[in-house]
Every structure is written in structure tokens, then in C-alpha cells.
Design an enzyme around this catalytic site. Structure first.
Site: not given
Ligand code: HSE
Length: 420
Positions: A14, A102, A126, A186, A197, A201
Site C-alpha cells: 500500500v 480499518k 477515506e 488481506e 474485513d 468496514k
Molecule cells: N482485502 C480487502 C478487500 C482490501 O478484498 O476488499 C482492502 O480493504
């Protein structure tokens, strides 16, 4: 033109993606964002053979980045506890924070925002949800005048990539491997495929829209690992497809929070977002239903979100909306919700098998909307596909167990149906 002195912590996929994007798209950042970004220092525990940072100062201890003369620390190390410590220390040292992480916000968001507020520091994030697809500022700023009644979306690119490929006939495992190779997944892909994940979010979005705490109270999280290729075929026969949906919804002034696979109508907006795309549907009082979709994973998409935070930081005076820490709404007990369900049952093809299965539903007073015996499998086995009427979630686990306990049944799985 505004100028920001930036320290980056982390030097993985990243961070190097951000570094390259700042170089490649510099002319747009300058002309559209009115911003000159100077990367002063990088906190990198080790070199990254894929990216040469040139003459930029490298600190091997990421905490030393805070001691430099920087306006903002961009946290891209990932993980939870070290990231929390780094962010809190940087805030106390009056550095603004931009993070794409996140997990740290999900687990420690309230503490971080509180610390930021008392130090008069901004925390922008963001890229923590849907990478660069703009949802955070949309919710916190552009929709300020609206009452948001529902947020529902596919928030995990890896899951959407895998499910879209399975819809086209691919198998789960090689598709996951491909997602890992492409850099969507991830480091631990169980976070993607077991729903964590997406849960992180939707927890963040729910906090922005409704003031639910970070960390939130326990809520229902299920991933895509139990969905099978054949479910897509049977879902399609009935006009549905399968997606992983994360939902935060206002329900009688309390909040319904959940993340799990669903059958949704195949002609709906979200059903048609394929591959690694993320998509969100937001229901509001003033604008009606709003749709937003874009790439939710990967280096460039994440860089786009981080740079938008940098531009925002440089060009705003003090107009970032405060995260609402006071109006904590309660989460509704998941077991008190009702869903219609798709059931896949594999049973021996003998007289009376249908009757014994349907009696399990009758016992719990659960109506059946449709039941179809599909084409025979080998060894005298037959798949039975069933759609229920709405019933209370608290009946579900028992029902599943009772069906599986029948002598003639060998396999059973179920997926909730998202009706609206
Ligand atoms: N691993 C996450 C996804 C990417 O597949 O959406 C970033 O949050």
C-alpha cells in the site's frame, strides 16, 4: 499552492503504491488538488525490493517518524495494537493522521477520535473503507443534510471477486489464490473470506451514520466460505444471485448491523457489480437511494483515497465533521430479526423424504414458499432446494440441526435472502 510535509509509516504494497502514485499523478494532485506533497520520511522496518525511495530519509523504527518536522503521518503499517500506539503518540505530538487501516479504527476508533479531538488534530481515513471509492467524505459531508436510513453494500473486493467468478463456474480455491496474487486479499485471507474485513468496514460506516461505538458491540458476521458453486445455479433458477452484504440499518431508531452472504435479485444494482468492485447502496430521506461503486482494493485505489485525504487536509480549515461520540444508538439483537431463507438439502431419494423435511419446518410453524427436487446426484442422492417464508432468526440454528439429524439427510446449508 498548499504544501504538506508527510511522513509515511509502512513500506509494503500500500505504501509503495502511494509513493508511486504521488510521483505518477503529481500533475493532477497539483492542478486539481492545489497541493504539493513532500514526502519527508518513511518508516520502513526493511527495504522493499520493488520500490526505491531515492534520497528520502528512512527510519527503521517507525515511531521515529513522529520526531520529524512533518504535518501529517500516513499510517500504512496495518494491524491493530502497534498502529493504535503509533497513531495515539503521533496525535499527542500534534501530527495529523491519515490511515487506511480499518482494523485499528474498528477496534479503537472512539479512543483515537477522542484523543484527536482533545489535541485539535484531524484523523482522516477515506481509504479504510472501499479503498479510494469515496464513501467516508460522502457520508460525513455531502450527505450531512440527510437522514440515512440504510447502508448496504459489498465491502470486500476479494469476496466479490471470488463470488463473481464462482457465478461464472470457477472454483473457490484457485480464485482466492488469484485474488491473493493480484494483491486484493488481506495478509490473512480468512479476514476476507470469513467476513471480518467487511465487518470492520460496515462498523466504521455505521459509526459515521448512526454513532454506533467503535468497537461496536458484538454483531452477526459470516463469510463466504460455505457458499458452493451449485448454489449460484439454483439461485439463478429463481432470479437471484449471491453476494456478501454488509448492512447497517435504522430499525425503529435502533441499529441493525450484520455482514453475511445473501441471495439478492439478479436484476438489482448491487447484483450487477462484479469482480473486485465494491458497491454501496445508501437510502436517504432527501436524495432517495444513492449508489456508489468502484475499486475497493489494490494499491492504486488505496493511494487515491489517501491522496484525497491529503488534499482535504491541506485545503480545509477546520471543516472535517467531528465524529459523533455521544449519540450512541443500540444494536438490535440479531436473533430478533426475521429473514426469508434459501435452503440446500442433500438427501436420500426415498419415499417420504420430502415429507420428513417439510415436517421440520411445520414443527416450527415456518412457511415454505417453494420447494423443488433437483436433478439426481450419484448414489441415490437428490438435492432439494427450498425457499421459506420470513421467520425469526432465533429459530434458524435449531432448524438446521433438526434437518441434519434426519436419517435420510446428508448435507444442509442455508443463505438469507435480502428482500429490500
Ligand atoms: N482485502 C480487502 C478487500 C482490501 O478484498 O476488499 C482492502 O480493504
Amino acid at each position: 499552492m498548499k504544501k504538506l510535509r508527510v511522513g509515511i509509516c509502512g513500506w509494503g504494497n500500500v505504501a509503495t503504491g502511494l509513493f508511486n502514485t504521488i510521483e505518477n499523478n503529481n500533475k493532477f494532485i497539483k492542478s486539481n488538488g492545489n497541493l504539493e506533497i513532500e514526502i519527508v520520511v518513511i518508516g520502513a522496518r526493511r527495504d522493499n525490493p520493488k520500490c526505491d525511495p531515492g534520497k528520502i530519509k528512512i527510519e527503521r523504527d517507525i515511531f521515529d517518524v513522529i520526531d520529524h518536522d512533518i504535518d501529517v503521518l500516513v499510517e500504512l503499517i496495518g494491524g491493530v495494537e502497534v498502529a493504535r500506539e503509533l497513531i495515539l503518540k503521533a496525535i499527542k505530538n500534534k501530527k495529523h493522521i491519515i490511515t487506511a487501516n480499518k482494523a485499528v479504527l474498528f477496534h479503537h476508533g472512539d479512543e483515537i477520535f477522542k484523543e484527536a479531538r482533545s489535541n485539535d488534530i484531524k484523523v482522516l481515513f477515506e481509504s479504510s473503507v472501499c479503498a479510494g471509492t469515496p464513501i467516508i467524505k460522502l457520508l460525513t459531508e455531502e450527505l450531512s443534510a440527510n437522514k440515512v436510513t440504510k447502508i448496504a453494500g459489498m465491502l470486500n473486493g476479494t469476496s466479490n471477486f471470488i463470488l463473481s467468478n464462482m457465478e461464472e463456474g470457477a472454483d473457490f480455491k484457485p480464485t482466492l489464490e488469484l485474488a491473493q496474487k493480484e494483491g486484493y486479499a488481506e495478509p490473512d485471507p480468512t479476514f476476507d473470506i470469513e467476513g471480518m474485513d467487511a465487518a470492520h468496514k460496515i462498523g466504521i460506516l455505521s459509526s459515521l451514520a448512526y454513532g454506533t461505538p467503535l468497537p461496536p458491540d458484538d454483531f452477526y458476521i459470516e463469510g463466504i466460505s460455505k457458499v458452493e458453486k451449485i448454489d449460484f445455479k439454483y439461485a439463478k433458477d429463481m432470479g437471484f444471485t449471491i453476494k456478501h452484504l454488509a448492512v447497517s440499518k435504522l430499525n425503529n431508531e435502533n441499529i441493525e448491523l450484520r455482514a453475511h452472504p445473501v441471495l439478492i435479485k439478479e436484476d438489482s444494482y448491487l447484483a450487477n457489480l462484479k469482480s473486485v468492485r465494491n458497491g454501496i447502496e445508501i437510502e436517504t430521506d432527501l436524495l432517495g437511494t444513492l449508489h456508489i461503486a468502484g475499486s475497493g482494493a489494490g494499491q492504486e485505489s488505496t493511494a487515491s483515497g489517501v491522496i484525497s485525504d491529503l488534499v482535504h487536509l491541506a485545503n480545509s480549515n477546520n471543516n472535517t465533521k467531528e465524529i459523533n461520540l455521544s449519540s450512541k444508538k443500540k444494536l438490535i439483537d440479531f436473533l430478533s430479526l426475521s429473514f426469508q431463507y434459501y435452503f440446500y438439502i442433500e438427501a436420500e431419494d426415498i419415499p417420504g423424504v420430502m415429507a420428513s423435511i417439510t415436517s421440520m419446518f411445520a414443527e416450527k410453524k415456518i412457511g415454505i414458499e417453494s420447494i423443488v427436487q433437483k436433478e439426481d446426484l450419484k448414489d441415490n442422492m437428490v438435492p432439494i432446494v427450498l425457499i421459506t417464508d420470513l421467520f425469526l432468526e432465533k429459530e434458524h440454528d435449531d432448524l438446521l440441526k433438526n434437518i441434519l439429524n434426519l436419517d435420510s439427510v446428508f448435507k444442509v446449508r442455508s443463505i438469507r435472502i435480502e428482500i429490500d
